[in-house]
Design a protein around this motif. Structure first.
Motif, PDB file in Angstrom:
ATOM      1  N   GLU A   1       0.823  -1.204   0.000  1.00 19.88           N
ATOM      2  CA  GLU A   1       0.000   0.000   0.000  1.00 19.88           C
ATOM      3  C   GLU A   1       0.863   1.262   0.000  1.00 19.88           C
ATOM      4  N   SER A   2       1.954   1.242   0.742  1.00 16.51           N
ATOM      5  CA  SER A   2       2.861   2.401   0.778  1.00 16.51           C
ATOM      6  C   SER A   2       3.474   2.651  -0.595  1.00 16.51           C
ATOM      7  N   VAL A   3       3.880   1.593  -1.260  1.00 13.37           N
ATOM      8  CA  VAL A   3       4.458   1.726  -2.599  1.00 13.37           C
ATOM      9  C   VAL A   3       3.401   2.253  -3.558  1.00 13.37           C
ATOM     10  N   TRP A   4       2.188   1.700  -3.495  1.00 10.35           N
ATOM     11  CA  TRP A   4       1.101   2.148  -4.370  1.00 10.35           C
ATOM     12  C   TRP A   4       0.799   3.626  -4.142  1.00 10.35           C
ATOM     13  N   LEU A   5       0.723   4.030  -2.876  1.00 13.25           N
ATOM     14  CA  LEU A   5       0.423   5.417  -2.550  1.00 13.25           C
ATOM     15  C   LEU A   5       1.501   6.353  -3.077  1.00 13.25           C
ATOM     16  N   ALA A   6       2.762   5.995  -2.887  1.00 14.93           N
ATOM     17  CA  ALA A   6       3.868   6.830  -3.369  1.00 14.93           C
ATOM     18  C   ALA A   6       3.815   6.961  -4.889  1.00 14.93           C
ATOM     19  N   ARG A   7       3.538   5.875  -5.590  1.00 21.20           N
ATOM     20  CA  ARG A   7       3.451   5.922  -7.057  1.00 21.20           C
ATOM     21  C   ARG A   7       2.257   6.754  -7.508  1.00 21.20           C
ATOM     22  N   THR A   8       1.146   6.636  -6.814  1.00 20.66           N
ATOM     23  CA  THR A   8      -0.050   7.397  -7.174  1.00 20.66           C
ATOM     24  C   THR A   8       0.188   8.894  -6.986  1.00 20.66           C
ATOM     25  N   ILE A   9       0.796   9.248  -5.865  1.00 24.48           N
ATOM     26  CA  ILE A   9       1.100  10.668  -5.612  1.00 24.48           C
ATOM     27  C   ILE A   9       2.050  11.197  -6.673  1.00 24.48           C
ATOM     28  N   GLU A  10       3.086  10.452  -6.989  1.00 25.60           N
ATOM     29  CA  GLU A  10       4.066  10.882  -7.988  1.00 25.60           C
ATOM     30  C   GLU A  10       3.412  11.038  -9.357  1.00 25.60           C
ATOM     31  N   ALA A  11       2.506  10.135  -9.705  1.00 26.59           N
ATOM     32  CA  ALA A  11       1.847  10.199 -11.008  1.00 26.59           C
ATOM     33  C   ALA A  11       0.957  11.426 -11.141  1.00 26.59           C
ATOM     34  N   HIS A  12       0.437  11.933 -10.028  1.00 23.36           N
ATOM     35  CA  HIS A  12      -0.467  13.078 -10.075  1.00 23.36           C
ATOM     36  C   HIS A  12       0.201  14.410  -9.730  1.00 23.36           C
ATOM     37  N   ARG A  13       1.480  14.360  -9.443  1.00 24.00           N
ATOM     38  CA  ARG A  13       2.226  15.585  -9.122  1.00 24.00           C
ATOM     39  C   ARG A  13       2.400  16.411 -10.395  1.00 24.00           C
ATOM     40  N   PRO A  14       2.193  17.717 -10.311  1.00 22.97           N
ATOM     41  CA  PRO A  14       2.383  18.550 -11.508  1.00 22.97           C
ATOM     42  C   PRO A  14       3.807  18.448 -12.021  1.00 22.97           C
ATOM     43  N   ARG A  15       3.935  18.340 -13.296  1.00 23.43           N
ATOM     44  CA  ARG A  15       5.247  18.246 -13.932  1.00 23.43           C
ATOM     45  C   ARG A  15       5.665  19.617 -14.444  1.00 23.43           C
ATOM     46  N   PRO A  16       6.958  19.901 -14.363  1.00 24.36           N
ATOM     47  CA  PRO A  16       7.432  21.161 -14.936  1.00 24.36           C
ATOM     48  C   PRO A  16       7.143  21.178 -16.437  1.00 24.36           C
ATOM     49  N   GLN A  17       6.771  22.310 -16.928  1.00 18.72           N
ATOM     50  CA  GLN A  17       6.536  22.447 -18.347  1.00 18.72           C
ATOM     51  C   GLN A  17       7.707  23.218 -18.933  1.00 18.72           C
ATOM     52  N   PRO A  18       8.592  22.515 -19.627  1.00 15.82           N
ATOM     53  CA  PRO A  18       9.771  23.196 -20.176  1.00 15.82           C
ATOM     54  C   PRO A  18       9.354  24.375 -21.045  1.00 15.82           C
ATOM     55  N   GLY A  19       9.987  25.485 -20.813  1.00 20.57           N
ATOM     56  CA  GLY A  19       9.703  26.666 -21.593  1.00 20.57           C
ATOM     57  C   GLY A  19       8.485  27.447 -21.121  1.00 20.57           C
ATOM     58  N   ARG A  20       7.839  26.986 -20.064  1.00 25.32           N
ATOM     59  CA  ARG A  20       6.655  27.692 -19.548  1.00 25.32           C
ATOM     60  C   ARG A  20       7.143  28.934 -18.818  1.00 25.32           C
ATOM     61  N   LEU A  21       7.036  30.064 -19.470  1.00 21.11           N
ATOM     62  CA  LEU A  21       7.552  31.305 -18.905  1.00 21.11           C
ATOM     63  C   LEU A  21       6.450  32.270 -18.498  1.00 21.11           C
ATOM     64  N   LEU A  22       5.214  32.010 -18.957  1.00 26.23           N
ATOM     65  CA  LEU A  22       4.121  32.930 -18.684  1.00 26.23           C
ATOM     66  C   LEU A  22       3.104  32.300 -17.746  1.00 26.23           C
TER      67      LEU A  22
END
Length: 67
Positions: free
Chosen positions: A12-33
């Motif tokens: 369950e801990s592994v599943w939770l960590a993977r789920t949180i990571e999958a839903h974490r906002p990702r940096p958008q390269p070049g997103r300046l505005l």
């Protein structure tokens, strides 16, 4: 030796960590505005929080509305 409850808790801990990571906002390269006001996101903010998609003013306003 771990019992079934320990193994289930580990899975369950592994599943939770993977789920949180999958839903974490990702940096958008070049997103300046800012996605709200279209003003530039300051360089220091982008360095401190690479996943930022809003300037500090718009992010603060969003958080105040949701509070």
């Amino acid at each position: 030796m771990p019992d079934e409850a320990d193994l289930a808790a580990d899975r369950e801990s592994v599943w939770l960590a993977r789920t949180i990571e999958a839903h974490r906002p990702r940096p958008q390269p070049g997103r300046l505005l800012c996605e709200d006001c279209e003003e530039p996101i300051p360089e220091l903010r982008r360095q401190a929080l690479p996943s930022a998609t809003r300037c500090i003013r718009c992010q603060s306003a969003l958080e105040n509305r949701n509070a």
